[in-house]
Design a protein around this motif. Structure first.
Motif, PDB file in Angstrom:
ATOM      1  N   ARG A 100      -5.937   9.472   9.239  1.00 49.89           N
ATOM      2  CA  ARG A 100      -7.075   8.595   9.588  1.00 49.89           C
ATOM      3  C   ARG A 100      -8.259   9.408  10.094  1.00 49.89           C
ATOM      4  NH1 ARG A 100      -2.854   5.681  12.486  1.00 49.89           N
ATOM      5  NH2 ARG A 100      -2.141   3.900  11.260  1.00 49.89           N
TER       6      ARG A 100
ATOM      7  N   LYS B  40       0.816  -1.208   0.000  1.00 46.47           N
ATOM      8  CA  LYS B  40       0.000   0.000   0.000  1.00 46.47           C
ATOM      9  C   LYS B  40       0.855   1.265   0.000  1.00 46.47           C
ATOM     10  CE  LYS B  40      -2.380  -2.017   3.207  1.00 46.47           C
ATOM     11  NZ  LYS B  40      -3.306  -2.565   4.189  1.00 46.47           N
TER      12      LYS B  40
ATOM     13  N   LYS C  67       0.153   9.182  11.482  1.00 44.99           N
ATOM     14  CA  LYS C  67      -0.872   8.879  10.472  1.00 44.99           C
ATOM     15  C   LYS C  67      -2.304   9.051  10.971  1.00 44.99           C
ATOM     16  CE  LYS C  67      -1.839   5.023   7.649  1.00 44.99           C
ATOM     17  NZ  LYS C  67      -1.328   3.829   6.972  1.00 44.99           N
TER      18      LYS C  67
ATOM     19  N   THR D 248      -3.049   5.055   3.046  1.00 45.73           N
ATOM     20  CA  THR D 248      -4.302   4.304   3.204  1.00 45.73           C
ATOM     21  C   THR D 248      -4.568   4.123   4.692  1.00 45.73           C
ATOM     22  OG1 THR D 248      -3.257   2.118   3.238  1.00 45.73           O
ATOM     23  CG2 THR D 248      -3.891   2.962   1.083  1.00 45.73           C
ATOM     24  N   ALA D 249      -5.817   3.920   5.012  1.00 44.04           N
ATOM     25  CA  ALA D 249      -6.183   3.616   6.404  1.00 44.04           C
ATOM     26  C   ALA D 249      -7.390   2.695   6.392  1.00 44.04           C
ATOM     27  CB  ALA D 249      -6.506   4.897   7.162  1.00 44.04           C
ATOM     28  N   PHE D 250      -7.636   2.063   7.532  1.00 43.87           N
ATOM     29  CA  PHE D 250      -8.765   1.152   7.697  1.00 43.87           C
ATOM     30  C   PHE D 250      -8.768   0.101   6.581  1.00 43.87           C
ATOM     31  CE2 PHE D 250     -10.073   5.550   8.938  1.00 43.87           C
ATOM     32  CZ  PHE D 250      -9.788   5.395  10.288  1.00 43.87           C
ATOM     33  N   ASN D 251      -7.595  -0.552   6.438  1.00 50.05           N
ATOM     34  CA  ASN D 251      -7.423  -1.601   5.428  1.00 50.05           C
ATOM     35  C   ASN D 251      -7.787  -1.096   4.036  1.00 50.05           C
ATOM     36  OD1 ASN D 251      -6.487  -4.048   4.684  1.00 50.05           O
ATOM     37  ND2 ASN D 251      -8.250  -5.217   5.382  1.00 50.05           N
ATOM     38  N   ALA D 252      -7.247   0.082   3.743  1.00 54.65           N
ATOM     39  CA  ALA D 252      -7.373   0.707   2.420  1.00 54.65           C
ATOM     40  C   ALA D 252      -8.794   1.159   2.055  1.00 54.65           C
ATOM     41  CB  ALA D 252      -6.792  -0.185   1.332  1.00 54.65           C
TER      42      ALA D 252
HETATM   43  N1  ASP Z   1      -2.051   0.360   6.955  1.00 49.71           N
HETATM   44  C1  ASP Z   1      -3.413  -0.012   7.058  1.00 49.71           C
HETATM   45  C2  ASP Z   1      -4.162   0.278   5.790  1.00 49.71           C
HETATM   46  O1  ASP Z   1      -4.160   0.765   4.973  1.00 49.71           O
HETATM   47  C3  ASP Z   1      -4.198   0.527   8.195  1.00 49.71           C
HETATM   48  C4  ASP Z   1      -3.764   1.740   8.920  1.00 49.71           C
HETATM   49  O2  ASP Z   1      -2.590   2.096   8.959  1.00 49.71           O
HETATM   50  O3  ASP Z   1      -4.645   2.359   9.544  1.00 49.71           O
HETATM   51  O4  ASP Z   1      -5.010   0.046   5.392  1.00 49.71           O
END
Ligand code: ASP
Ligand code: TMP
Length: 253
Positions: free
Chosen positions: A219, A11, A215, A33-37
């Motif tokens: 988020r 990612k 991050k 990305t966050a929350f599993n993309a």
């Molecule tokens: N790295 C993870 C993602 O993209 C989650 C995160 O860092 O919050 O989805």
């Protein structure tokens, strides 16, 4: 010009075959990305900052005797690392409650923990990287008991090093995630800190104001992620002290 061989695209990074056997070029993308993309964006300059910051932390760890995969930075976005077999675990160390631990256990964010707590998540995006115990890790053969002893020791040494470093520049290391790789030397294997260490994989709060510099800014939509990461880099001296430019980071060579 010959095209180089892409080994893996994740990612936030791309891995290419390195110039010599046993090496890999790690390219830092601007993608966040966050929350599993589920949430995605491109943050201009993030890859450059994380390349520099990860170089800084990995080099510092090497200097205090903590083995890492890092060999050298190649340019603004790339670093040369030793190729290793990644253990499929996210190793999390927490000093203060936050994030998923606060949610899971109902502990207010920012509560100091009685001692650092190490947690493991099984690295599998399709499952959302679920929390697992040492029982799962042993039963499914992801790591041996000896590996686990070494992983805990490495994780706590990284915690001591990073906590002290951050405290020195007025930042609280709330928690972080590392990944561990196996490096093979003939008949022997040893474990090293791999992947990256950056504000993407840590929670960093200003000690005075509590401002988030990691991050979670992305988020939770708290403002400019590059400004937050630039501030971390500037305080650590990875950026020149005078030249804090809010949107476009200027990096020293
Ligand atoms: N790295 C993870 C993602 O993209 C989650 C995160 O860092 O919050 O989805
Ligand atoms: P958590 O509270 O969401 O479980 O996160 C714990 C730490 O791990 C935090 O510093 C952020 C980091 N982290 C990652 O590096 N990658 C991830 O995919 C997640 C979920 C957390």
């Amino acid at each position: 010009m010959a095209r180089r061989k892409k080994i893996y695209e994740g990612k936030a990074k791309v891995l290419y075959e390195g110039p010599e056997p046993g090496t890999i070029v790690q390219y830092f993308k601007d993608d966040a990305t966050a929350f599993n993309a589920e949430k995605k964006d491109v943050i201009e300059g993030k890859g450059v900052l994380n390349n520099r910051l990860s170089e800084y932390f990995m080099t510092g760890l090497g200097n205090v005797g903590v083995p890492t995969h890092f060999l050298k930075r190649l340019n603004m976005r790339e670093q040369l690392v030793r190729s290793c077999e990644i253990i499929p675990l996210e190793v999390i160390v927490r000093n203060y409650a936050a994030g998923s631990m606060s949610k899971r256990l109902g502990i207010a964010e920012g509560t100091q923990l009685p001692r650092p707590i190490v947690e493991y998540c099984y690295k599998d995006d399709s499952l959302g990287d679920p929390l697992v115990t040492e029982e799962h890790i042993a039963a499914f053969g992801w790591a041996s008991q000896q590996d686990m002893d070494d992983i805990i020791a490495l994780a706590l040494r990284v915690n001591d090093y990073l906590s002290g470093l951050m405290y020195g520049v007025g930042i609280r290391l709330v928690d972080f995630k590392i990944e561990i790789g196996r490096v093979f030397d003939g008949d022997f294997q040893r474990l090293v800190v791999a992947d990256e260490i950056s504000p993407d994989s840590c929670r960093l709060w200003d000690i005075e104001s509590g401002q988030k510099l990691d991050k979670d800014v992305f988020r939770q939509d708290l403002g400019s992620l590059t400004d937050a990461y630039t501030e971390v880099a500037r305080r650590l001296g990875v950026l020149p002290k005078q030249s804090h430019q809010p949107t476009k980071p200027t990096l020293i060579n």
